[in-house]
Design a protein around this motif. Structure first.
Motif: not given
Lengths: 310, 310
Positions: A167, A170-173, A175, A229, A231-233, A235-237, A240, A251
């Motif tokens: 996550l 991809v949030l920052r792409w 690559v 950050r 841990l924030g990701y 929590e968000a996942l 969902i 995913f």
């Protein structure tokens, strides 16, 4: 709640599989998932010497134990990060598991062997401790494996970890990172193979596995990671996943099936351009590698102000 | 809080830009962002006839108003979805704006003109109302534009919308949708150009724009969308944005810069394979298009049980 397999009392449900398991069938479920990950991604070949990156937490101790259950002989390497009581407690869990199960645990201590600690590195570079920690782990696990003739470094990254890293990427792409994010990074000049056999198992399953198998582990989260950050990701996942069980698995595995190869060119290109670090010999994009730069910056004796050059 | 431009009292801060604005400079900020989106992505060329998809909510009315502020002459099309009081109120806001600002508002009513409503479609297909709604909007806005000679259909999708859709698409690695997710979909045989000029402005900015400009809009969320996945993605992104302002913008614009083209092949391939719907003539992968199938299924008179064939 009944075991999906034997209809006996279940100890855990796994919503994304629409299943529940008794202790025995839960252990079998974990074995099956790890076996499947290893086979699908050709993580370990017969005769490979395997090194487990052991932190003393649930994931790495469960991985070591699952390897034993699957007949895979693996040694452990504990890396002392110098994070006060957290590190003191973590190494005790790692040693207790090794002693109790007759396994070989190697130890490398950042302070004694390399001259700095993670908190010290964070303080003197004014950067995130997680950055210095990750860099040190990647470098030193690989160096140890190369020096001691291990073919494979196995880490305890689970499905939740991989989903959160994916996550962030991809949030920052990112690559380049997306091209490198895979449960297997093949061996190359100067690199042992890196594998993540727990990619099909979640964080909650790993904690349950340790409980069921009677493995004592470090239950505290690293105090330096609080509020980062990653841990924030997670929590968000989790929010969902709670609404739509199976989202994290879709995913991560969807990425491997339909996403990963679209980011591949950057990696091949990057790897082809690596040269040996002029200080330690590890492959690096230019001159001195990031780890040696960190080490030099953190361990150098400050020049007294009267003698500062220029 | 002071306006970043003139140091007068600010009415809104925009954290991802590290800025705050008074009313006048906030309107200018919105103009600038829309102008930049239009120019960067070649959304509208001189002489284009522009149709705004007007829902009566903040985004579409703000878009219509921003177009006027930028000297872009656009007509509106309101699509009556038949969602009880929600639709009754929404159309009043759309009409009030059009009347108050001397603009042309076309209206198409699902029930009267096509024979079904969104709640009716959801009930008889046992599917999500949002699916039937999105399908109907895409189809009917495009059909109207093609029939009336509009070159461009502009929708009020803002940065938050695009980020949430993008998150849903990467969580499932919907590579076809990822290839199609772009602020401009070029015109093609049977398709008007589709543009999203609000892609550089967030939901909160759009609400503030309407307040500052004195535009009355439908403030209620659609009652049929409550609890849908899209809103879950928005909440997850809001939690991440709150810790790291700028995440949504980096996610969407990073995708456009470094991600989108990696998913392009599927779209070209799909578009090349479209043929006219045998019922309405709209481009479709095969036979009858999805909208006509929905229409047929929802509006057919049930066969009495005594006369059911076979």
């Amino acid at each position: 709640m009944k075991c999906t397999v034997c209809r006996g009392p279940a100890v855990i449900d796994v919503r994304r599989h629409n299943s529940a398991f008794c202790s025995d069938h839960f252990v079998k479920h974990c074995h099956d998932q790890v076996r499947r990950a290893i086979d699908e991604h050709h993580m370990i070949e017969p005769g490979d010497r395997v090194l487990v990156a052991v932190s003393g937490g649930k994931d790495s101790l469960a991985l070591w134990d699952l390897f034993a259950g699957l007949g895979i002989d693996a040694d452990g390497l504990y890396l002392g990060l110098g994070i006060d009581e957290y590190s003191d407690e973590s190494v005790e869990h790692a040693r207790a598991y090794a002693t109790g199960h007759g396994r070989t645990l190697h130890e490398v201590d950042l302070a004694a062997d390399v001259g700095f600690t993670v908190p010290g590195a964070a303080e003197s570079t004014h950067r995130s401790p997680c950055g210095a920690c990750g860099l040190s782990k990647r470098h030193l696990f690989n160096r140890f494996a190369m020096e001691r003739g291990y073919d494979v470094v196995a880490t305890g990254h689970n499905l939740d970890d991989e989903a959160a890293v994916l996550l962030g990427n991809v949030l920052r792409w990112e690559v380049g990172y997306l091209g490198r994010q895979h449960p297997v990074l093949p061996a190359a000049d100067g690199f042992a193979r890196k594998v993540k056999p727990l990619i099909r198992l979640g964080e909650r399953e790993m904690a349950a596995y340790c409980v069921v198998r009677g493995i004592d582990y470090q239950v505290e989260e690293c105090p330096m990671a609080a509020g980062n950050r990653h841990l924030g990701y997670k929590e968000a996942l989790n929010a969902i996943e709670d609404r739509s069980p199976g989202t994290k698995a879709a995913f991560v595995f969807g990425f491997l099936e339909r996403g990963h190869d679209r980011f591949g060119d950057d990696v091949e290109h990057e790897r082809a351009a690596l040269t040996p670090c002029t200080s330690c010999g590890a492959p690096t994009p230019s001159g001195v590698c990031a780890f040696c730069k960190l080490q030099e910056r953190v361990t150098q004796v400050p020049v007294p102000s009267g003698r500062r050059p220029g």
